[in-house]
Design a protein around this motif. Structure first.
Motif, mmCIF file in Angstrom:
data_model
loop_
_atom_site.group_PDB
_atom_site.id
_atom_site.type_symbol
_atom_site.label_atom_id
_atom_site.label_comp_id
_atom_site.label_asym_id
_atom_site.label_seq_id
_atom_site.Cartn_x
_atom_site.Cartn_y
_atom_site.Cartn_z
ATOM 1 N N GLY A 1 0.845 -1.184 0.000
ATOM 2 C CA GLY A 1 0.000 0.000 0.000
ATOM 3 C C GLY A 1 0.881 1.235 0.000
ATOM 4 N N GLY A 2 0.449 2.277 -0.716
ATOM 5 C CA GLY A 2 1.253 3.487 -0.811
ATOM 6 C C GLY A 2 0.602 4.672 -0.128
ATOM 7 N N PHE A 3 1.408 5.530 0.463
ATOM 8 C CA PHE A 3 0.885 6.736 1.096
ATOM 9 C C PHE A 3 0.477 7.747 0.024
ATOM 10 C CE2 PHE A 3 3.151 4.946 4.680
ATOM 11 C CZ PHE A 3 2.363 5.304 5.768
ATOM 12 N N VAL A 4 -0.761 8.186 0.098
ATOM 13 C CA VAL A 4 -1.299 9.139 -0.873
ATOM 14 C C VAL A 4 -0.449 10.406 -0.868
ATOM 15 C CG1 VAL A 4 -3.320 10.521 -1.485
ATOM 16 C CG2 VAL A 4 -3.612 8.190 -0.628
ATOM 17 N N GLU A 5 -0.216 10.944 -2.034
ATOM 18 C CA GLU A 5 0.592 12.143 -2.279
ATOM 19 C C GLU A 5 2.091 11.890 -2.121
ATOM 20 O OE1 GLU A 5 -0.850 15.443 -0.035
ATOM 21 O OE2 GLU A 5 -2.831 15.421 -0.989
ATOM 22 N N ARG A 6 2.458 10.670 -1.787
ATOM 23 C CA ARG A 6 3.882 10.320 -1.743
ATOM 24 C C ARG A 6 4.230 9.367 -2.878
ATOM 25 N NH1 ARG A 6 4.670 9.401 4.854
ATOM 26 N NH2 ARG A 6 3.716 11.396 5.469
ATOM 27 N N VAL A 7 3.333 8.437 -3.185
ATOM 28 C CA VAL A 7 3.486 7.536 -4.325
ATOM 29 C C VAL A 7 2.110 7.306 -4.940
ATOM 30 C CG1 VAL A 7 5.553 6.314 -3.541
ATOM 31 C CG2 VAL A 7 3.314 5.522 -2.814
ATOM 32 N N ALA A 8 2.097 6.821 -6.175
ATOM 33 C CA ALA A 8 0.848 6.528 -6.874
ATOM 34 C C ALA A 8 0.709 5.024 -7.079
ATOM 35 C CB ALA A 8 0.816 7.245 -8.223
ATOM 36 N N VAL A 9 -0.520 4.580 -7.268
ATOM 37 C CA VAL A 9 -0.770 3.180 -7.581
ATOM 38 C C VAL A 9 -0.023 2.825 -8.863
ATOM 39 C CG1 VAL A 9 -2.533 1.520 -8.281
ATOM 40 C CG2 VAL A 9 -2.983 3.110 -6.397
ATOM 41 N N GLY A 10 0.675 1.693 -8.843
ATOM 42 C CA GLY A 10 1.478 1.258 -9.973
ATOM 43 C C GLY A 10 2.932 1.658 -9.886
ATOM 44 N N SER B 1 -10.632 0.196 -5.016
ATOM 45 C CA SER B 1 -9.533 1.076 -5.411
ATOM 46 C C SER B 1 -8.234 0.321 -5.650
ATOM 47 C CB SER B 1 -9.317 2.157 -4.347
ATOM 48 O OG SER B 1 -8.777 1.582 -3.159
ATOM 49 N N TRP B 2 -8.230 -0.974 -5.368
ATOM 50 C CA TRP B 2 -7.005 -1.759 -5.531
ATOM 51 C C TRP B 2 -6.773 -2.065 -7.005
ATOM 52 C CZ3 TRP B 2 -6.637 -5.945 -1.139
ATOM 53 C CH2 TRP B 2 -6.738 -5.305 0.102
ATOM 54 N N ARG B 3 -5.532 -2.018 -7.427
ATOM 55 C CA ARG B 3 -5.161 -2.305 -8.810
ATOM 56 C C ARG B 3 -4.075 -3.389 -8.811
ATOM 57 N NH1 ARG B 3 -9.201 -0.185 -9.031
ATOM 58 N NH2 ARG B 3 -9.828 1.746 -10.105
#
Length: 216
Positions: free
Chosen positions: A66-75, A198-200
């Motif tokens: 899982g990534g922290f929003v505004e720090r990394v993007a999905v993918g 929201s998971w990809r």
């Protein structure tokens, strides 16, 4: 001496890594979910290889996160500067206390609650993956699933970019064996309120296969 040991949690992650490998000396092993099982299984694999006279040269914890929003993007692909046991410690009226604040080492090597990536191994991965985001990757026993817990974790670790469940355990096993360690993750979902829609996963596994080219 054999090559690199890449440890994943589940078979799907191992398959994604193998799909992108170009180096036949790399061993990929799914070992289970969570820091305890990952650490124990990695230690066993390293001990067996050493006993057979074919020790590994380095260890990488790999998989999705899982990534922290505004720090990394999905993918996105993430490389850890250090792997941190984010919930190993104690609660207090003033907030969470890590092991260091309690005066206790995590093991007899004095590893503590954070294990840095090997500088040489991290530099090699950064060179091979120039688009990767580099930052702290948290290891948690309970994946973050609410706005409140996400905010608390982000405030406690302002340099963290992702969370997963195995990196710290693998890192401690590598440290016990005296081997270089790194953690590589691809982001499948934003950290926050649990929302499977929201998971990809497909995108994250494809990114993991693409990043696996760097594992050599």
């Amino acid at each position: 001496m054999t090559g690199l040991l890449v440890v994943t949690a589940v078979p799907a992650e191992a398959e994604a890594v193998r799909a992108g490998l170009t180096d036949p000396t790399v061993t990929v092993a799914p070992v289970g979910v969570g820091a305890a099982v990952a650490g124990a299984a990695t230690a066993r694999l390293l001990a067996l290889a050493e006993a057979a006279g074919r020790p590994y040269r380095a260890v990488v914890s790999a998989g999705i996160a899982g990534g922290f929003v505004e720090r990394v993007a999905v993918g996105d692909t993430v490389l850890a500067t250090r792997s941190v046991a984010a919930d190993l410690g104690a609660e207090s009226p003033d907030g969470f206390l890590p092991l260091e604040a309690l005066g206790m080492p995590a093991d007899l090597l004095g590893v503590g609650s954070a294990v840095p990536a090997d500088p040489g191994l991290l530099d090699a991965l950064r060179t091979a993956l120039p688009a990767a985001t580099v930052g702290v990757v948290l290891t948690v026993n309970t994946v973050t699933g609410s706005a409140a817990s996400t905010a608390a974790l982000a405030a406690r670790h302002p340099d963290a970019v992702a969370e997963a469940m195995e990196g710290y355990g693998v890192a401690v096993a590598a440290a016990q064996a005296g081997l270089p360690f790194a953690e590589l993750r691809t982001v499948s979902n934003p950290i926050g309120p649990r929302d499977r829609a929201s998971w990809r996963m497909r995108e994250a596994f494809a990114a993991l296969s693409a990043a696996a080219v760097a594992l050599r």
